[in-house]
Design an enzyme around this catalytic site. Sequence first.
Site, PDB file in Angstrom:
ATOM      1  N   HIS A  90      82.256 -48.834  -6.451  1.00 51.54           N
ATOM      2  CA  HIS A  90      80.833 -49.130  -6.585  1.00 51.54           C
ATOM      3  C   HIS A  90      80.388 -50.064  -5.465  1.00 51.54           C
ATOM      4  O   HIS A  90      81.050 -51.057  -5.178  1.00 51.54           O
ATOM      5  CB  HIS A  90      80.533 -49.778  -7.941  1.00 51.54           C
ATOM      6  N   ASP A 169      71.014 -51.903 -19.986  1.00 47.50           N
ATOM      7  CA  ASP A 169      70.919 -52.144 -18.547  1.00 47.50           C
ATOM      8  C   ASP A 169      69.849 -51.273 -17.905  1.00 47.50           C
ATOM      9  O   ASP A 169      69.129 -51.719 -17.019  1.00 47.50           O
ATOM     10  CB  ASP A 169      72.266 -51.909 -17.849  1.00 47.50           C
ATOM     11  N   ARG A 176      63.574 -55.585 -14.086  1.00 46.53           N
ATOM     12  CA  ARG A 176      63.925 -56.520 -13.010  1.00 46.53           C
ATOM     13  C   ARG A 176      63.360 -56.048 -11.684  1.00 46.53           C
ATOM     14  O   ARG A 176      62.916 -56.844 -10.850  1.00 46.53           O
ATOM     15  CB  ARG A 176      65.450 -56.669 -12.914  1.00 46.53           C
ATOM     16  N   SER A 191      75.079 -56.159 -14.853  1.00 43.66           N
ATOM     17  CA  SER A 191      74.482 -54.825 -14.762  1.00 43.66           C
ATOM     18  C   SER A 191      75.515 -53.814 -14.252  1.00 43.66           C
ATOM     19  O   SER A 191      75.755 -52.768 -14.863  1.00 43.66           O
ATOM     20  CB  SER A 191      73.275 -54.887 -13.813  1.00 43.66           C
ATOM     21  N   LYS A 195      78.066 -50.987 -16.751  1.00 39.36           N
ATOM     22  CA  LYS A 195      78.087 -49.537 -16.553  1.00 39.36           C
ATOM     23  C   LYS A 195      79.490 -49.051 -16.212  1.00 39.36           C
ATOM     24  O   LYS A 195      79.947 -48.021 -16.704  1.00 39.36           O
ATOM     25  CB  LYS A 195      77.118 -49.142 -15.425  1.00 39.36           C
TER      26      LYS A 195
HETATM   27  N1  URA Z   1      72.985 -52.309  -8.855  1.00 37.22           N
HETATM   28  C1  URA Z   1      72.986 -52.312 -10.206  1.00 37.22           C
HETATM   29  O1  URA Z   1      73.420 -51.371 -10.850  1.00 37.22           O
HETATM   30  N2  URA Z   1      72.493 -53.397 -10.822  1.00 37.22           N
HETATM   31  C2  URA Z   1      72.002 -54.459 -10.163  1.00 37.22           C
HETATM   32  O2  URA Z   1      71.582 -55.395 -10.798  1.00 37.22           O
HETATM   33  C3  URA Z   1      72.001 -54.435  -8.759  1.00 37.22           C
HETATM   34  C4  URA Z   1      72.511 -53.343  -8.119  1.00 37.22           C
END
Ligand code: URA
Length: 438
Positions: A90, A169, A176, A191, A195
Amino acid sequence: MSTHDAVSVIAAKRDGHALSDSQIDWVVDAFTTGAVADEQMSALAMAIVLRGMDRHEIARWTQAMIASGERMDFGALRRDGRPLRTVDKHSTGGVGDKITLPLAPLVASYGLAVPQLSGRGLGHTGGTLDKLESIPGWRADVGAAEMMTQLAEVGAIVCAAGSGLAPADKRLYALRDVTATVESIPLIASSIMSKKIAEGTAALVLDVKVGSGAFMKSIDDARELAETMVALGADAGVETVALVTAMSTPLGLTAGNAVEVEESIEVLAGGGPGDVVELTLALAAEMLAAGGVDADPATNLANGRAMDSWRAMIAAQGGDPDAPLPRADHQETITAERDGVVSRLDAMGVGVAAWRLGAGRARQGEAVQHEAGVRWHARPGDRVRAGDLLFTLSTQTPERFGAAREALADAVTIVDDTGDGVSDLAGPLILDRVTVGT
Ligand code: URA
């Protein structure tokens, strides 16, 4: 009847207190079910941005977001009767960051399973799914059973995360994004990790970006974000390692959708820009190590196996790997005004220009132009002459050129060529490596 209410939770954080486990569990759950209103969660998010959270709060917040939805389990994955190890990557997001495209098939070509559940672009950073959708026929929506079959047979999948994974999220991120509360280490770490933990990968390699085109502008903040995420992963039993990498200069030579696919295919064919290759190989080496494979990832880029894996991955999702990629009807160029050496190419300026040309979206759900994007022809350290090509801008809607040019007006600095130190202007790409206990 709950003993909590939104106003007291917001006030506690506003006044700098740590939230209790039960306050966190309650507020995340109540937000997911709609009992806490968007404006209340926005106020809490801003209080978290300003006051922060300690490690215990971040861990609890992450767990609460995971608990808001379903968890996937790849434990039953088998190939030839043997269990398949899952390894995911990621990135915290950057400009021209197409690394997932060559990386997922490359790692899969060594026999690991790469479940790359991705998102769409919002704002100046592009989305992996938007890029892949420029391939004719390719589809991002894949059901759970199909995902398991593709992972077992092909080894790599890049697809949309189902709405059931960490729904808290999804709602919070959308808020956000429009309330200037993205740039917060606790909120970004929870966040991303909620995931990834809900997704069920066995191992995870993080690419934490730092620089003008990234959420984290300083190396210290990037390290702290990396350490926080690595610790969250380790606590949840996900073997996690992070590379901290530079994102002041955009990656490669393109930002957009089809243009980034094209560049990724060059990498899979054994060519491509040096920085994209370097980062792909560094992340692949971490993923192979996490998956227990002792191999040099450069081998399968050179011998075509990664390309075979890419073709299989694209075809499995309905894409035609041989179909020509869409090209824009309109192009304009920007040239250098003076002789010298490029000392700076600003990732944010390039990202905003690509976005304004139509490669990204301003609101969730908007369509993107697959043809739109920016190609740059010089990078820091390159010598240029007045009149040399610096950028090619592409779009289907030429009325956007003006706004894109504005974004690029201050994106390049050209300094006098003093002869020495020119090659150092590019700077190192990989700045740090963070593992548990570092
Ligand atoms: N990517 C995400 O999934 N969440 C964030 O808060 C920032 C980047």
